[in-house]
Design an enzyme around this catalytic site. Structure first.
Site, PDB file in Angstrom:
ATOM      1  N   ASP A   8      52.975  39.882  89.652  1.00 63.89           N
ATOM      2  CA  ASP A   8      51.795  38.884  89.490  1.00 63.89           C
ATOM      3  C   ASP A   8      51.252  39.145  88.280  1.00 63.89           C
ATOM      4  O   ASP A   8      50.245  38.528  87.838  1.00 63.89           O
ATOM      5  CB  ASP A   8      51.021  38.872  90.548  1.00 63.89           C
ATOM      6  CG  ASP A   8      50.191  40.362  90.575  1.00 63.89           C
ATOM      7  OD1 ASP A   8      50.847  41.374  89.617  1.00 63.89           O
ATOM      8  OD2 ASP A   8      49.347  40.830  91.504  1.00 63.89           O
ATOM      9  N   GLN A  13      49.779  41.798  87.040  1.00 63.52           N
ATOM     10  CA  GLN A  13      48.688  42.701  86.628  1.00 63.52           C
ATOM     11  C   GLN A  13      49.265  43.979  87.718  1.00 63.52           C
ATOM     12  O   GLN A  13      50.004  43.929  88.669  1.00 63.52           O
ATOM     13  CB  GLN A  13      47.401  42.165  87.155  1.00 63.52           C
ATOM     14  CG  GLN A  13      47.459  41.227  88.459  1.00 63.52           C
ATOM     15  CD  GLN A  13      46.153  40.248  88.617  1.00 63.52           C
ATOM     16  OE1 GLN A  13      45.586  40.212  87.593  1.00 63.52           O
ATOM     17  NE2 GLN A  13      46.006  39.757  89.788  1.00 63.52           N
ATOM     18  N   ASP A  18      39.878  48.886  84.199  1.00 63.08           N
ATOM     19  CA  ASP A  18      39.513  47.587  84.759  1.00 63.08           C
ATOM     20  C   ASP A  18      38.154  47.255  84.542  1.00 63.08           C
ATOM     21  O   ASP A  18      37.076  47.343  85.096  1.00 63.08           O
ATOM     22  CB  ASP A  18      39.544  47.931  86.417  1.00 63.08           C
ATOM     23  CG  ASP A  18      39.294  46.599  86.923  1.00 63.08           C
ATOM     24  OD1 ASP A  18      39.272  45.432  86.706  1.00 63.08           O
ATOM     25  OD2 ASP A  18      38.972  46.745  88.584  1.00 63.08           O
ATOM     26  N   ASP A  44      37.662  43.908  88.778  1.00 63.68           N
ATOM     27  CA  ASP A  44      38.302  42.830  89.821  1.00 63.68           C
ATOM     28  C   ASP A  44      39.274  43.781  90.984  1.00 63.68           C
ATOM     29  O   ASP A  44      40.144  43.073  91.455  1.00 63.68           O
ATOM     30  CB  ASP A  44      38.824  41.716  89.273  1.00 63.68           C
ATOM     31  CG  ASP A  44      39.790  42.056  88.108  1.00 63.68           C
ATOM     32  OD1 ASP A  44      40.188  43.146  88.041  1.00 63.68           O
ATOM     33  OD2 ASP A  44      40.533  41.057  87.843  1.00 63.68           O
ATOM     34  N   GLU A  66      43.985  44.408  79.447  1.00 62.59           N
ATOM     35  CA  GLU A  66      43.387  45.597  79.813  1.00 62.59           C
ATOM     36  C   GLU A  66      44.191  46.928  79.521  1.00 62.59           C
ATOM     37  O   GLU A  66      43.771  48.208  79.123  1.00 62.59           O
ATOM     38  CB  GLU A  66      42.841  45.804  81.195  1.00 62.59           C
ATOM     39  CG  GLU A  66      41.542  44.874  81.219  1.00 62.59           C
ATOM     40  CD  GLU A  66      40.924  44.497  82.698  1.00 62.59           C
ATOM     41  OE1 GLU A  66      40.147  44.066  82.965  1.00 62.59           O
ATOM     42  OE2 GLU A  66      42.098  44.420  83.741  1.00 62.59           O
ATOM     43  N   ASP A 114      68.906  62.038  34.650  1.00 62.12           N
ATOM     44  CA  ASP A 114      69.317  61.450  35.812  1.00 62.12           C
ATOM     45  C   ASP A 114      70.286  62.372  36.567  1.00 62.12           C
ATOM     46  O   ASP A 114      71.310  62.553  36.101  1.00 62.12           O
ATOM     47  CB  ASP A 114      70.347  59.939  35.385  1.00 62.12           C
ATOM     48  CG  ASP A 114      69.328  59.126  34.755  1.00 62.12           C
ATOM     49  OD1 ASP A 114      68.057  59.528  34.449  1.00 62.12           O
ATOM     50  OD2 ASP A 114      69.700  57.697  34.530  1.00 62.12           O
ATOM     51  N   HIS A 127      66.786  65.790  28.927  1.00 59.69           N
ATOM     52  CA  HIS A 127      65.374  65.567  28.354  1.00 59.69           C
ATOM     53  C   HIS A 127      64.263  66.729  28.800  1.00 59.69           C
ATOM     54  O   HIS A 127      64.621  67.531  29.675  1.00 59.69           O
ATOM     55  CB  HIS A 127      64.598  64.166  28.706  1.00 59.69           C
ATOM     56  CG  HIS A 127      65.601  63.112  28.176  1.00 59.69           C
ATOM     57  ND1 HIS A 127      64.930  62.117  27.202  1.00 59.69           N
ATOM     58  CD2 HIS A 127      66.922  62.554  28.542  1.00 59.69           C
ATOM     59  CE1 HIS A 127      66.092  61.024  26.971  1.00 59.69           C
ATOM     60  NE2 HIS A 127      66.954  61.601  27.823  1.00 59.69           N
ATOM     61  N   SER A 168      78.347  68.148  35.392  1.00 58.39           N
ATOM     62  CA  SER A 168      77.418  69.366  34.650  1.00 58.39           C
ATOM     63  C   SER A 168      76.189  69.482  35.355  1.00 58.39           C
ATOM     64  O   SER A 168      76.027  68.743  36.326  1.00 58.39           O
ATOM     65  CB  SER A 168      77.235  69.026  33.001  1.00 58.39           C
ATOM     66  OG  SER A 168      76.850  67.653  33.031  1.00 58.39           O
TER      67      SER A 168
END
EC number: 4.1.1.65
Length: 635
Positions: A191, A193, A223, A227, A234, A443, A499, A587
């Protein structure tokens, strides 16, 4: 009287929880009002960096320039997925989808690669595109399908187009869908719920004993309208609030797997995907680490059928397999490093066995030395230039010629190409005006460790490795004992100029004679070989104000003709300045910092702790001086 106080305390807790749930529902209604009927946010105020949720990526098809059988792969973070192989056509249609997890500070860049599959030996990548999934979060798509150019991995020429769609499910909608699926488990009368009995069964399925003992309290708090039943909204509000404050779900109610309570988002995503019924489209096959592995085809069908993990990351992978998997720092995705299978078998035979190393001791070292010198001269001959196109083809998607300073016809020998310069600005330097920030020196594939002990535990397996042995007899090692260690491993396809990682003055250069072992992880991970302390190398000592002394060790390797420095002793250098270059071959550079001089970036340490190399570029941030920070806190 005690029972009365207990009831009052329980009612008080229930009242506070109900009040929080009411505020939470108002907030959810406000968010829901900003969504269209498809559950997409119309006006997104959240930034991409703060967004967490699910993206449904669908590869619809492609338009290529010739007919073939095609497959596409999507690489995202540490996962790769692939489509089925199309029929022979110029316009393949896949309609394959995959749900991707978007996390705060997680990967966002997806790479889509298209392969032709008519070859027996290996599928060939024809084109690729990269897209930032977060672009679909902060921008409303103009249409359900978008077209992206596919670029040739070598030339960046357009070789076709791919058509895809990406739907972002916002977190509120994810919570609601999740609650609906959770509710369906125990909604016995269907249903939509939950009665108290059904709600109780659901709490039991969550595997949380504390929550099970408070199920009546949780039910009454959820709730909100009183209800006697709990609706989808909820339940969604209750689950969302409880997961933030006091998680009630310990086990997945679908598969029963224990969930990490501390990782709320992934727990919800795990359960959402467990419930997923799909959209009717073909779901992409997963279980791969890189697009290259996913493109191999039948091998993976076999490996999935036998439930074997054919590919993995980490120390054992680098030392025992015919591939090396590294993680790209920029895109946060895994990529595979190519090595010729015959070379791998040779290296394993030599470096992973006592017999191989015994051969080294009986003259093979001298053979390697002569072979490297001979190969170095050969690669400097005019005839060697003929090898450049084949080299580019082999590393097709790993060398970007658009970054190279000179066109291909400029290089008269292979070595000239190997030590190629890049265009100005091709490698931006992080925090250029801050000398307390160190940057990556090459890199490369990087491993970083806060201590030498960590490096020997996670990566370097040579029994005789030490800082004293690395620096040689003519450098005082005392300042570097127990210091931090960063390994920059350059593969043949990399830009081979190194670098300066820090700004300072070059105090001295010291040459250390030695052998020319390979610096491939197959050798580095060998307990029988001491690559870094036995190879030919040059040590440069850089004196800095922010980091103290830094030892910069350039290490030669098999096939490396020479190590060349372009700076002199006594010269002041800025981080990012070119320091030198390696001629043909693989390397490595190792930087050693004094103890407690640098706080290495956490992502690099985490990857290294997994024995996983990180693919970085010159100028990327490496870490920050801890001494500068300490001084600033004292002032």
């Amino acid at each position: 009287m005690g029972n009365g106080n207990s009831r009052e305390a329980k009612e008080s807790r229930r009242s506070r929880l109900r009040h929080k749930l009411q505020k939470f529902r108002i907030h959810r209604r406000h968010l829901r009002s900003s969504r269209n009927s498809a559950g997409m946010v119309i006006q997104r105020t959240v930034s991409a960096e703060d967004f967490s949720g699910i993206a449904l990526l669908t590869l619809i098809g492609a338009e290529m320039k010739f007919k073939d059988k095609w497959l596409a792969c999507v690489s995202f973070g540490e996962q790769t997925f692939r489509t089925e192989i199309s029929d022979t056509t110029q316009k393949p249609i896949w309609n394959s989808e995959k749900k991707l997890l978007l996390e705060k500070n997680g990967p966002s860049l997806a790479r889509v690669s298209v392969f032709e599959t008519n070859r027996v030996a290996r599928n060939k990548i024809i084109g690729y595109c990269e897209l930032d999934i977060f672009d679909f979060v902060v921008q409303e798509p103009e249409s359900t399908c978008k077209s992206f150019n596919l670029l040739d991995p070598t030339s960046s020429n357009v070789v076709g187009s791919i058509f895809l769609s990406c739907a972002i499910e916002d977190p509120v909608e994810t919570e609601r869908r999740f609650a609906k699926r959770i509710l369906s488990i125990v909604d016995y009368n269907e249903d939509g719920q939950l009665s108290f009995s059904e709600f109780s069964d659901l709490i039991k399925a969550f595997g949380n004993l504390v929550a099970a003992n408070k199920k009546e309290e949780l039910f009454k708090a959820a709730d909100l309208n009183g209800d006697g039943v709990v609706t989808i909204d909820e339940l969604a509000a209750l689950l969302a609030l409880q997961q933030e404050q006091e998680p009630i779900i310990n086990n997945c109610p679908v598969c029963g797997e224990a969930l990490q309570v501390s990782d709320k988002l992934n727990a919800m995503i795990h359960m959402t995907l467990c419930f997923d019924e799909g959209t009717g489209n073909q779901v992409m096959t997963g279980g791969f680490l890189t697009d290259r592995q996913a493109s191999y085809g039948w091998m993976f069908k076999l490996s999935e059928w036998t439930h074997l993990s054919t590919y993995d990351v980490g120390l054992n992978t680098g030392s025992s397999a015919s591939y090396i998997v590294v993680i790209d720092r920029k895109s946060k995705r895994l990529v595979e490093e190519l090595i010729d299978s015959k070379i791998v078998l040779s290296m394993r035979a030599i470096y992973q066995s006592k017999i191989g190393l015994r051969l080294m001791d009986q003259g093979a070292k001298e053979i390697l030395q002569r072979l490297s010198e001979k190969q170095g001269k050969k690669m400097s001959s005019v005839e060697s230039a003929q090898k450049i196109p084949r080299f580019l083809e082999f590393f097709k998607d790993q060398i970007n010629m658009a970054e190279v300073k000179y066109p291909l016809q400029h290089f008269k020998t292979f070595n000239e190409f190997f030590i190629r310069e890049l265009k100005p600005g091709a490698r931006p330097i992080a925090c250029m005006n801050r000398n307390d920030v160190a940057v990556c020196a090459a890199d490369c594939r990087l491993m970083a460790f806060q201590s030498v002990e960590d490096s020997t535990r996670f990566w370097i397996k040579g029994k005789k490795f030490s800082i004293r042995g690395l620096l040689g007899k003519n450098v005082n090692p005392n300042a570097f004992l127990d210091g931090s260690l960063v390994i920059f491993r350059l593969a043949p396809q990399d830009y081979h100029r190194f670098h300066v990682p820090v700004s300072g003055v070059i105090e001295q250069f010291v040459d250390v004679s030695g052998s020319l072992y390979t610096v491939n992880p197959i050798a580095v991970n060998s307990k029988y070989c001491n690559v870094f302390t036995e190879n030919k190398r040059t040590v440069a000592i850089i004196s800095t104000a922010e980091f103290g002394k830094v030892a910069f060790v350039a290490i030669g390797a098999t096939m490396v003709g020479s190590i060349n420095f372009v700076r002199k002793e006594g010269e002041h250098v800025k981080k990012g300045d070119e320091l030198g270059y390696f001629s043909f071959g693989g390397s490595t550079v190792i930087c050693v910092f004094e103890k407690d001089a640098i706080g290495i970036d956490n992502d690099l340490l985490v990857n290294s702790g997994r024995s996983l190399e990180t693919l970085v570029s010159v100028g990327m941030q490496l870490g920050v001086s801890t001494r500068t920070f300490a001084r600033s806190t004292l002032i």
